[in-house]
Design a protein around this motif. Structure first.
Motif, PDB file in Angstrom:
ATOM      1  N   MET A 150       0.826  -1.207   0.000  1.00  0.00           N
ATOM      2  CA  MET A 150       0.000   0.000   0.000  1.00  0.00           C
ATOM      3  C   MET A 150       0.863   1.260   0.000  1.00  0.00           C
ATOM      4  N   VAL A 151       1.967   1.217   0.727  1.00  0.00           N
ATOM      5  CA  VAL A 151       2.882   2.361   0.735  1.00  0.00           C
ATOM      6  C   VAL A 151       3.512   2.555  -0.642  1.00  0.00           C
ATOM      7  N   LEU A 152       3.947   1.463  -1.257  1.00  0.00           N
ATOM      8  CA  LEU A 152       4.615   1.541  -2.555  1.00  0.00           C
ATOM      9  C   LEU A 152       3.719   2.151  -3.627  1.00  0.00           C
ATOM     10  N   PHE A 153       2.431   1.815  -3.575  1.00  0.00           N
ATOM     11  CA  PHE A 153       1.508   2.297  -4.612  1.00  0.00           C
ATOM     12  C   PHE A 153       0.532   3.335  -4.068  1.00  0.00           C
ATOM     13  N   VAL A 154       0.998   4.143  -3.110  1.00  0.00           N
ATOM     14  CA  VAL A 154       0.123   5.131  -2.493  1.00  0.00           C
ATOM     15  C   VAL A 154      -0.229   6.266  -3.454  1.00  0.00           C
ATOM     16  N   ASN A 155       0.628   6.527  -4.439  1.00  0.00           N
ATOM     17  CA  ASN A 155       0.366   7.618  -5.382  1.00  0.00           C
ATOM     18  C   ASN A 155      -0.515   7.151  -6.538  1.00  0.00           C
ATOM     19  N   ASP A 156      -1.382   8.040  -6.998  1.00  0.00           N
ATOM     20  CA  ASP A 156      -2.315   7.688  -8.066  1.00  0.00           C
ATOM     21  C   ASP A 156      -1.636   7.500  -9.418  1.00  0.00           C
ATOM     22  N   TYR A 157      -0.412   7.977  -9.545  1.00  0.00           N
ATOM     23  CA  TYR A 157       0.268   7.917 -10.835  1.00  0.00           C
ATOM     24  C   TYR A 157       1.271   6.777 -10.915  1.00  0.00           C
ATOM     25  N   GLY A 158       1.340   5.922  -9.902  1.00  0.00           N
ATOM     26  CA  GLY A 158       2.297   4.822  -9.939  1.00  0.00           C
ATOM     27  C   GLY A 158       3.589   5.225  -9.269  1.00  0.00           C
ATOM     28  N   PHE A 159       4.553   5.699 -10.025  1.00  0.00           N
ATOM     29  CA  PHE A 159       5.811   6.144  -9.432  1.00  0.00           C
ATOM     30  C   PHE A 159       6.505   7.130 -10.357  1.00  0.00           C
ATOM     31  N   LEU A 160       7.488   7.810  -9.794  1.00  0.00           N
ATOM     32  CA  LEU A 160       8.235   8.835 -10.519  1.00  0.00           C
ATOM     33  C   LEU A 160       9.539   8.281 -11.083  1.00  0.00           C
ATOM     34  N   THR A 161      10.076   8.987 -12.060  1.00  0.00           N
ATOM     35  CA  THR A 161      11.470   8.801 -12.445  1.00  0.00           C
ATOM     36  C   THR A 161      12.332   9.046 -11.202  1.00  0.00           C
ATOM     37  N   PHE A 162      13.532   8.466 -11.150  1.00  0.00           N
ATOM     38  CA  PHE A 162      14.415   8.618  -9.984  1.00  0.00           C
ATOM     39  C   PHE A 162      14.450  10.079  -9.547  1.00  0.00           C
ATOM     40  N   TYR A 163      14.196  10.300  -8.265  1.00  0.00           N
ATOM     41  CA  TYR A 163      13.895  11.638  -7.761  1.00  0.00           C
ATOM     42  C   TYR A 163      14.433  11.775  -6.344  1.00  0.00           C
ATOM     43  N   HIS A 164      14.679  13.008  -5.897  1.00  0.00           N
ATOM     44  CA  HIS A 164      15.264  13.184  -4.574  1.00  0.00           C
ATOM     45  C   HIS A 164      14.366  12.695  -3.449  1.00  0.00           C
ATOM     46  N   ASN A 165      13.049  12.677  -3.642  1.00  0.00           N
ATOM     47  CA  ASN A 165      12.168  12.161  -2.597  1.00  0.00           C
ATOM     48  C   ASN A 165      12.332  10.652  -2.421  1.00  0.00           C
TER      49      ASN A 165
END
Length: 588
Positions: free
Chosen positions: A114-129
């Motif tokens: 649930m944490v891994l897919f908490v965002n509605d868009y899936g995931f970002l390109t490698f990012y500082h967050n």
């Protein structure tokens, strides 16, 4: 035997599944804003660091991204999405390792999914967050191991990682608060405070070594002056009225965020209490139990949709606070809960939108703790009512009810997210079934978006190549940093995304560029909104009197128009979405 073998391998099976899902998602979605901002940084950090001066506020993520870029300079966007998958999956595994001895493995795996897919868009390109999440969980891992096993030398690693984390995103330096785990541990263990001196000393040594490493790296690479300039810029942004990152805006964001968490808490508390009591009352009627759980799951979908990230954040707070203050738990898990709470309370400080924008990076340990305490909460509800006073199977019943609640929460959440993810990517809304069109750039190979978005971007790239070559300066105004990455051009205002400057910083950077850079750049100006989604063309986009939002302010538009006017720029190409300008003085 087969089931036992499966349970032993459940983590490996889960990893295969989550990597597979992320790989499927990584080919679709083309964001011209955030992705372009970080990718340009990775592309230029070692070859032209001055051109991405502003990005040095996220320095260590840039170092990692720059090294990854050098491994495969033609890898493009997809190459950095691979790195994003590696980072996300590593954080998943490390969080599992920290918590696996304290809670049932299925509950832990469900919560981390649930944490891994908490965002509605899936995931970002490698990012500082993403690297922030990994480094913070890594700090917790070594800090807890060092304290609980009395291997205090591990705290040297914690101190070193702390510095790298702060240099990944400057607000992360607030995570010095994680070291509160040291005195709290000795308090809970009733050990003399003098004993703290050794772990504190090793922590300080690690911090010193971390700063020494950063200083040495910046000095040897010739980037020290760039970092100094970036820090001065940050001070300007933090003090300018109207900036999304000034102190007042950051505090307002935190107030708004926690107000929403309070609302979400009371909504969930009422729903959870009624459902739990109903499940307790129903005895040996499985079909009713399942119907109630399904109804609960349906209401949860609405709750998740209404509250967004605040819903999961609320549950993470419940899990970490309950675990921390419950004396029934041992010191080990309470120390982890303390650090999970600190992550929730501090890590979003410094972000313009607070929890709403970056809350997903803080919940890796806090949210699983909600599943950890769920059965205890159910028992508490049972004991506070007289519904099970004569029930000798209370323990068994509380476990059964807890499982139903976990399944309802997990299934409803993942179903809801599967629908949302299938209908959008980051800053690229719309069904993934429609994202089958390519961007005509080698750096965007294997990336697919909608037909409309592809046409808009491809038309610009096809005409821009007549005016710029890799290594040229380009002034891309104001929310189109991806243009820099795709064309391998250098940002003129020391930032690939000038739209995130406040007007005061923007003015200073234009003046600095005009003084330091001999050539006048080709200018690209957008004429529509690109944040979140592409709007229709806006004919008055560059008319100051018609615009005055935080990210497209009147004063910034005036500064841009003045720059074009005083340097005798003329429009050399235009369509409904972009204009390209060239100065008559460019070759003089």
């Amino acid at each position: 035997m087969k089931m036992t073998r499966f349970l032993k391998n459940d983590l490996y099976v889960t990893i295969v599944i989550i990597v597979f899902i992320q790989v499927i998602l990584m080919f679709q979605g083309f964001d011209i804003c955030d992705d372009g901002f970080v990718l340009t940084f990775y592309q230029q950090i070692f070859s032209n660091p001055e051109s991405v001066e502003y990005n040095f506020l996220y320095w260590f993520s840039g170092v990692l991204g720059g090294l990854w870029h050098q491994l495969n300079e033609d890898g493009g966007i997809i190459w950095f999405r691979v790195l994003g998958i590696v980072t996300n999956t590593s954080t998943f595994i490390l969080s599992f390792e920290i918590l696996k001895k304290y809670m049932p493995r299925p509950f832990l795996i469900f919560s981390l999914l649930m944490v891994l897919f908490v965002n509605d868009y899936g995931f970002l390109t490698f990012y500082h967050n993403q690297i922030t999440s990994l480094l913070t969980v890594l700090m917790v891992y070594f800090l807890s191991k060092g304290l609980l096993n009395q291997k205090y030398k591990l705290l040297i690693i914690v101190g070193f990682i702390f510095v790298l984390n702060g240099m990944t995103r400057l607000p992360n330096f607030i995570l010095i608060s994680l070291f509160l785990g040291i005195p709290v541990y000795f308090y809970l263990e009733n050990v003399e405070y003098k004993s703290m001196l050794k772990p504190i000393g090793f922590s300080v040594l690690g911090v010193f070594l971390g700063f020494f490493f950063v200083y040495l790296f910046l000095s040897i690479s010739g980037q020290l002056h760039v970092m100094e300039n970036a820090l001065f810029t940050m001070m300007d942004v933090g003090n300018t009225e109207g900036s999304a990152h000034n102190f007042k805006s950051v505090i307002k964001a935190q107030y708004y965020n926690h107000y929403n968490i309070v609302i979400a808490f009371f909504q969930f508390a009422g729903l959870f209490l009624i459902t739990t009591i109903t499940l307790i009352i129903v005895k040996r009627r499985k079909y009713l139990l399942y119907l109630i759980a399904m109804f609960f799951g349906g209401l949860l979908v609405y709750w998740f949709q209404r509250n967004g990230i605040f819903s999961i954040y609320t549950l993470a707070y419940i899990g970490s606070i309950w675990t921390l203050f419950s004396k029934r738990f041992n010191t080990e898990i309470r120390i982890i809960a303390l650090m999970a709470f600190i992550m929730l309370a501090t890590m979003t400080l410094g972000s313009g939108g607070g929890i709403k924008n970056s809350g997903y990076m803080t919940i890796w340990l806090g949210f699983p703790l909600f599943y950890f305490v769920l059965q205890i909460i159910v028992k508490k509800i049972m004991s506070s009512t007289e519904l099970t006073k004569q029930d000798f199977n209370a323990e068994k019943k509380s476990l059964a009810v807890s499982k139903l609640l976990v399944y309802a929460l997990t299934i409803s959440f993942l179903t809801f997210k599967a629908y949302n993810i299938s209908n959008g990517a980051y800053f690229d809304s719309g069904s993934r079934l429609d994202k089958t069109f390519a961007i005509n750039s080698k750096k965007a190979k294997y990336i697919y978006t909608t037909e409309a978005r592809a046409k808009i971007v491809n038309n610009l790239l096809a005409n821009l190549e007549h005016y710029v070559e890799p290594g040229d300066y380009l002034f891309a105004y104001d929310h189109i940093p991806m243009v820099h990455y795709l064309t391998s051009t250098l940002p003129y205002t020391y930032n690939p995304w000038p739209g995130i400057y406040d007007h005061y910083s923007f003015k200073k950077k234009i003046e600095k560029a005009e003084t330091e850079i001999d050539e006048l750049p080709i200018v690209v100006v957008q004429k529509f909104e690109t944040i979140i989604e592409f709007s229709e063309p806006i004919p008055e986009y560059m008319v100051p009197e018609k615009n005055n939002s935080i990210l497209h302010g009147r004063k910034s538009i005036e500064l841009m128009n003045d720059f074009l006017k005083r340097n005798y720029y003329e429009e050399v190409w235009s369509d409904n979405y972009f204009s390209i300008y060239k100065s008559d003085r460019a070759n003089n």
